[in-house]
Scaffold this active site. Structure first.
Site, PDB file in Angstrom:
ATOM      1  N   ASP A 217      -2.493  -5.652  -4.993  1.00  0.00           N
ATOM      2  CA  ASP A 217      -3.606  -4.703  -4.852  1.00  0.00           C
ATOM      3  C   ASP A 217      -4.362  -4.558  -6.175  1.00  0.00           C
ATOM      4  OD1 ASP A 217      -5.243  -2.955  -3.534  1.00  0.00           O
ATOM      5  OD2 ASP A 217      -3.884  -1.238  -3.685  1.00  0.00           O
TER       6      ASP A 217
ATOM      7  N   ASN B  80      -7.815  -4.486   6.861  1.00  0.00           N
ATOM      8  CA  ASN B  80      -8.828  -5.077   5.960  1.00  0.00           C
ATOM      9  C   ASN B  80     -10.046  -5.639   6.714  1.00  0.00           C
ATOM     10  OD1 ASN B  80      -6.318  -6.288   3.600  1.00  0.00           O
ATOM     11  ND2 ASN B  80      -7.557  -4.435   3.468  1.00  0.00           N
TER      12      ASN B  80
HETATM   13  C1  IPE Z   1      -3.032  -3.467   1.025  1.00  0.00           C
HETATM   14  O1  IPE Z   1      -4.076  -3.214   0.149  1.00  0.00           O
HETATM   15  C2  IPE Z   1      -3.271  -4.764   1.737  1.00  0.00           C
HETATM   16  C3  IPE Z   1      -3.225  -5.954   0.900  1.00  0.00           C
HETATM   17  C4  IPE Z   1      -2.842  -6.022  -0.331  1.00  0.00           C
HETATM   18  C5  IPE Z   1      -3.628  -7.157   1.582  1.00  0.00           C
HETATM   19  P1  IPE Z   1      -5.290  -2.275   0.556  1.00  0.00           P
HETATM   20  O2  IPE Z   1      -6.170  -2.193  -0.625  1.00  0.00           O
HETATM   21  O3  IPE Z   1      -5.899  -2.733   1.816  1.00  0.00           O
HETATM   22  O4  IPE Z   1      -4.525  -0.898   0.822  1.00  0.00           O
HETATM   23  P2  IPE Z   1      -5.077   0.590   0.963  1.00  0.00           P
HETATM   24  O5  IPE Z   1      -6.154   0.563   1.994  1.00  0.00           O
HETATM   25  O6  IPE Z   1      -5.604   1.009  -0.373  1.00  0.00           O
HETATM   26  O7  IPE Z   1      -3.885   1.384   1.372  1.00  0.00           O
HETATM   27  C1  IPE Z   2      -6.188  -6.472  -2.897  1.00  0.00           C
HETATM   28  O1  IPE Z   2      -7.182  -5.998  -3.738  1.00  0.00           O
HETATM   29  C2  IPE Z   2      -6.630  -7.652  -2.085  1.00  0.00           C
HETATM   30  C3  IPE Z   2      -6.848  -7.375  -0.653  1.00  0.00           C
HETATM   31  C4  IPE Z   2      -6.596  -6.258  -0.020  1.00  0.00           C
HETATM   32  C5  IPE Z   2      -7.381  -8.465   0.127  1.00  0.00           C
HETATM   33  P1  IPE Z   2      -8.261  -4.954  -3.203  1.00  0.00           P
HETATM   34  O2  IPE Z   2      -9.423  -5.731  -2.672  1.00  0.00           O
HETATM   35  O3  IPE Z   2      -7.666  -4.001  -2.257  1.00  0.00           O
HETATM   36  O4  IPE Z   2      -8.684  -4.236  -4.542  1.00  0.00           O
HETATM   37  P2  IPE Z   2      -8.979  -2.688  -4.734  1.00  0.00           P
HETATM   38  O5  IPE Z   2      -7.783  -1.954  -4.213  1.00  0.00           O
HETATM   39  O6  IPE Z   2     -10.209  -2.381  -3.947  1.00  0.00           O
HETATM   40  O7  IPE Z   2      -9.159  -2.530  -6.205  1.00  0.00           O
HETATM   41 MG    MG Z   3      -6.797  -2.172  -2.470  1.00  0.00          MG
END
Ligand code: IPE
Ligand code: IPE
Ligand code: MG
Length: 249
Positions: free
Chosen positions: A21, A69
């Site tokens: 994340d 997502n």
């Molecule tokens: C969790 O990250 C899913 C992945 C790392 C693919 P998110 O960024 O989607 O999680 P939330 O929405 O902040 O909980």
């Molecule tokens: C994790 O990074 C990757 C995916 C969920 C695909 P994020 O895209 O969630 O990054 P933040 O949480 O918005 O910084």
């Molecule tokens: Mg995230």
């Protein structure tokens, strides 16, 4: 801590799961767009996989795309799907050279056709590799897989293939997308969030959690070693008391 002298090489988790994340926030803090952050995230995946292999970790599960997502802006979702196809094409030879077997968990049939084809191809080309299994969680949601498991088991009962008394926790595990993958001993989440976000709810019943404040693109060899060090300094009691654990050892 990037050298291995601090950790016990005989007590490496067999399975490490990671919630990768913080790509978006990493990009923002560098004045870049979110997709740039995701492609930096792929570099971190490469380094993490290499280190896991070096340490003899047998399963590395990476949460790459959750069912939730899909609700992101279309441009980002498309960018992530393209990045997946591109990365698989780029990495396949190296995966084969390094004995990496690819598997997926999640609702792969709900992925775009092109991704499904690339995944099928990469899974097939790496299926005999034995060093480490890289499990990509794609279109994954733990509540989804638990719901599917309940439907499958109810059908089996209805069709008299099994009886209710045969339902055990092993049978449930065998009907999740993680069947044949041991439960992770260690779960790492980067980016400072302290939540599970619908990941492996059943499988993490006794997993140790390591939450790191860094964003995923800044994760690499030394952070993985440090997380393992942290893991090795926990006492996993599984409901027992400390004295029992120490007698078992
Ligand atoms: C969790 O990250 C899913 C992945 C790392 C693919 P998110 O960024 O989607 O999680 P939330 O929405 O902040 O909980
Ligand atoms: C994790 O990074 C990757 C995916 C969920 C695909 P994020 O895209 O969630 O990054 P933040 O949480 O918005 O910084
Ligand atoms: Mg995230």
């Amino acid at each position: 801590m990037s050298d291995l002298s601090h950790i016990d090489l005989n007590n490496i988790p067999e399975h490490i799961a990671i919630i990768m994340d913080g790509n978006g926030r990493w990009a923002k803090s560098h004045g870049e767009d979110r997709l740039f952050g995701h492609s930096k995230g792929v570099d971190a995946v490469r380094e993490t996989l290499k280190t896991a292999r070096e340490l003899n970790v047998k399963f590395l599960t990476l949460y790459a795309f959750s069912t939730e997502n899909w609700n992101r802006p279309q441009k980002e979702v498309e960018g992530l799907m393209n990045l997946l196809v591109l990365s698989l094409a780029n990495e396949i030879d190296e995966m084969n050279e390094n004995g990496v077997r690819l598997q997926t968990i999640g609702n792969i049939e709900g992925m775009p056709k092109e991704c499904q084809e690339s995944l099928r191809d990469a899974i097939d080309k790496t299926k005999s590799n034995k060093e480490i299994t890289l499990v990509l969680a794609l279109n994954y949601s733990s509540k989804w897989e638990i719901t599917e498991m309940v439907k499958t088991l109810s059908n089996k009962i209805k069709n008299k293939e099994i009886s209710e008394s045969e339902i055990t926790d092993d049978l449930i595990s065998d009907h999740l997308t993680t069947r044949r993958i041991p439960d992770p001993e260690l779960l790492i989440r980067t980016s400072g969030e302290r939540r599970v976000s619908n990941f492996l709810l059943w499988q993490i019943a006794y997993t140790e959690f390591v939450f790191l404040d860094i964003f995923w693109p800044d994760f690499g060899r030394s952070q993985l070693i440090e997380a393992i060090y942290d893991f090795q300094n926990r006492e996993r009691r599984f409901g027992m008391v400390s004295e029992q654990i120490n007698t078992i050892e």
